[in-house]
Design an enzyme around this catalytic site. Structure first.
Site, PDB file in Angstrom:
ATOM      1  N   SER A  56     -21.250  35.892 -23.739  1.00 41.44           N
ATOM      2  CA  SER A  56     -20.603  35.014 -22.758  1.00 41.44           C
ATOM      3  C   SER A  56     -21.275  35.192 -21.397  1.00 41.44           C
ATOM      4  CB  SER A  56     -19.123  35.384 -22.627  1.00 41.44           C
ATOM      5  OG  SER A  56     -19.027  36.677 -22.053  1.00 41.44           O
ATOM      6  N   ASP A  93     -22.253  31.797 -25.573  1.00 38.71           N
ATOM      7  CA  ASP A  93     -20.857  31.359 -25.685  1.00 38.71           C
ATOM      8  C   ASP A  93     -20.458  30.677 -24.364  1.00 38.71           C
ATOM      9  OD1 ASP A  93     -18.336  31.196 -26.864  1.00 38.71           O
ATOM     10  OD2 ASP A  93     -17.726  33.202 -26.190  1.00 38.71           O
ATOM     11  N   HIS A  94     -19.913  29.479 -24.449  1.00 42.81           N
ATOM     12  CA  HIS A  94     -19.423  28.755 -23.267  1.00 42.81           C
ATOM     13  C   HIS A  94     -20.468  28.595 -22.162  1.00 42.81           C
ATOM     14  CE1 HIS A  94     -15.324  28.417 -24.713  1.00 42.81           C
ATOM     15  NE2 HIS A  94     -15.405  29.670 -25.113  1.00 42.81           N
ATOM     16  N   ASP A 115     -20.529  23.876 -22.860  1.00 35.09           N
ATOM     17  CA  ASP A 115     -19.099  23.597 -22.813  1.00 35.09           C
ATOM     18  C   ASP A 115     -18.799  22.623 -21.677  1.00 35.09           C
ATOM     19  OD1 ASP A 115     -16.398  23.495 -22.705  1.00 35.09           O
ATOM     20  OD2 ASP A 115     -16.069  25.660 -22.606  1.00 35.09           O
ATOM     21  N   GLU A 145     -18.363  20.697 -27.203  1.00 32.69           N
ATOM     22  CA  GLU A 145     -16.895  20.827 -27.343  1.00 32.69           C
ATOM     23  C   GLU A 145     -16.189  19.582 -26.853  1.00 32.69           C
ATOM     24  OE1 GLU A 145     -15.087  24.503 -26.099  1.00 32.69           O
ATOM     25  OE2 GLU A 145     -13.065  23.677 -26.212  1.00 32.69           O
ATOM     26  N   GLY A 190      -7.943  34.438 -25.347  1.00 31.45           N
ATOM     27  CA  GLY A 190      -7.309  35.610 -24.762  1.00 31.45           C
ATOM     28  C   GLY A 190      -6.306  36.291 -25.685  1.00 31.45           C
ATOM     29  N   HIS A 232     -12.659  28.036 -31.562  1.00 30.88           N
ATOM     30  CA  HIS A 232     -12.611  29.102 -30.557  1.00 30.88           C
ATOM     31  C   HIS A 232     -11.211  29.719 -30.577  1.00 30.88           C
ATOM     32  CE1 HIS A 232     -16.343  28.520 -28.062  1.00 30.88           C
ATOM     33  NE2 HIS A 232     -16.443  27.563 -28.960  1.00 30.88           N
ATOM     34  N   GLY A 233     -11.043  30.759 -29.771  1.00 28.41           N
ATOM     35  CA  GLY A 233      -9.701  31.314 -29.558  1.00 28.41           C
ATOM     36  C   GLY A 233      -8.994  31.718 -30.841  1.00 28.41           C
ATOM     37  N   ASN A 275     -14.522  31.974 -33.781  1.00 33.03           N
ATOM     38  CA  ASN A 275     -14.828  32.867 -32.655  1.00 33.03           C
ATOM     39  C   ASN A 275     -13.745  33.918 -32.457  1.00 33.03           C
ATOM     40  OD1 ASN A 275     -16.851  31.003 -32.251  1.00 33.03           O
ATOM     41  ND2 ASN A 275     -16.398  30.666 -30.091  1.00 33.03           N
TER      42      ASN A 275
END
Ligand code: G3H
Ligand code: 13P
Ligand code: ZN
Length: 330
Positions: A56, A93-94, A115, A145, A190, A232-233, A275
């Site tokens: 990231s 990532d992102h 992203d 995305e 998160g 993701h997430g 992810n």
């Protein structure tokens, strides 16, 4: 210019085609330090799983991109030494801009995410296409995305998610030429995904969050048959590690993650990359807190990092075998 091909890395193209066909997902684990990377590689070699190593913006700021890239090269050599050459992708990532993606492509990354999900649709299309046009010159694959996930990601906090609109996906993919598409169907970034109040209790008394929007996923699959989809997430927030953290001086709030059964179901579909970052953080922090609590005399970092690495490895093995279905696919 450093080509990922000289580092022993691969892009995501073949990996995703096989995963979509085979009904499993490739693990995309974030790493920021050596112990996380060792745990990921040991787990993926032992389970014979392909792997995507994710970096990231926060990881680049923390550890330095050149160091991380050389660690990824070392990871492929380490896998070889452990006795099994698994395919390894080094993925941004992102990525937040064309410039960030270009810098990574020029420095040995084999895959990047641009992203643009928070941008107006046309701007997302424009920046994604610009990245794809550049990346494809070097056979680097690109993830775009559509839709917004709730939660914290790098320095950006999104209070609310916006599900991906299936009516946009064909236009987005054909205009940009992306190799895979991250979608929003109810996962979030998160360790704080769902509060207990947002959940219901099942017959065993276990808190169950609102189900992922499999109806949206199905609609997207219908519009883009066989196209690689990314989630993701997708941390499950293992309660044993949350408890371990709080029993040894931590103060985490109650939270529920994405149930493993739902991820298993998603992995059987066109979802071919899942992810996971937060679960690794919880496993590592929980174990370090426990060891320091149990061995107050310890001051050699290897004492607690060794145990943290072992806990991480077991957790990644479990995910590959029981959740993503990627074990044995390398
Ligand atoms: O999606 C975000 C990842 O979990 C990375 O988080 O920017 O704190 O490294 P980070
Ligand atoms: P988690 O916070 O659920 O681990 O998600 C990580 C992620 O999506 C990285 O891009
Ligand atoms: Zn993410």
């Amino acid at each position: 210019m450093v080509s990922y091909k000289d580092l022993g890395l691969v892009n995501t193209r073949d990996m995703f085609a096989k995963a979509v066909k085979g009904g499993y997902a490739i693990p995309a684990y974030n790493f920021n330090n050596m112990e996380q990377l060792q745990a990921i590689i040991m787990a993926c070699v032992e389970t014979k799983s392909p792997v995507i190593l994710q970096v990231s913006k926060g990881a680049r700021d923390y550890a330095n991109m050149n160091i991380l890239r050389n660690m990824a090269r070392g990871a492929t050599e380490y896998a070889h030494e452990l006795g099994y050459d698994i395919p390894v992708v080094l993925h941004l990532d992102h990525g937040d801009s064309f410039e960030t993606c270009k810098e990574c492509i020029d420095n040995g990354f084999s895959s990047v995410m641009i992203d643009g999900s928070a941008l107006p649709y046309d701007e997302n299309v424009a920046v994604t296409k610009k990245v794809v046009d550049y990346a494809h010159k070097f056979d680097v694959t690109v993830e775009g995305e559509l839709g917004v996930l709730a939660g914290v990601e790098d320095d950006v906090v999104a209070e609310k998610s916006h599900y991906t609109r299936p009516e946009e996906v064909i236009d987005f993919v054909s205009k940009t030429g992306v190799d895979s598409l991250a979608i929003s169907i109810g996962t979030s970034h998160g360790a704080y995904k769902f509060t207990p109040e947002q959940c219901t209790r099942n017959s065993e008394g276990i808190l169950v969050p609102p189900p992922l929007r499999f109806d949206i996923l199905k609609e997207i699959e219908k519009k883009l048959p066989g196209f690689p989809i990314v989630l993701h997430g997708s941390s499950s927030v293992p309660q044993n590690f949350v408890k371990m953290i709080n029993e040894h001086g931590g103060k985490l709030k109650d939270s529920v993650g994405i149930p493993e059964e739902q991820l298993r179901e998603a992995a059987k579909s066109a979802v071919c990359k899942i992810n996971i970052d937060s679960d690794g953080r919880l496993a590592m922090t929980g174990t370090i807190r426990r060891v320091l609590d149990e061995k107050p005399e310890a001051f050699d970092p290897r004492v607690y990092l060794k145990e943290a690495r072992a806990a991480l490895k077991e957790m990644y093995k479990h995910k590959n075998i029981d959740v993503l279905g990627s074990a044995g696919k390398a």
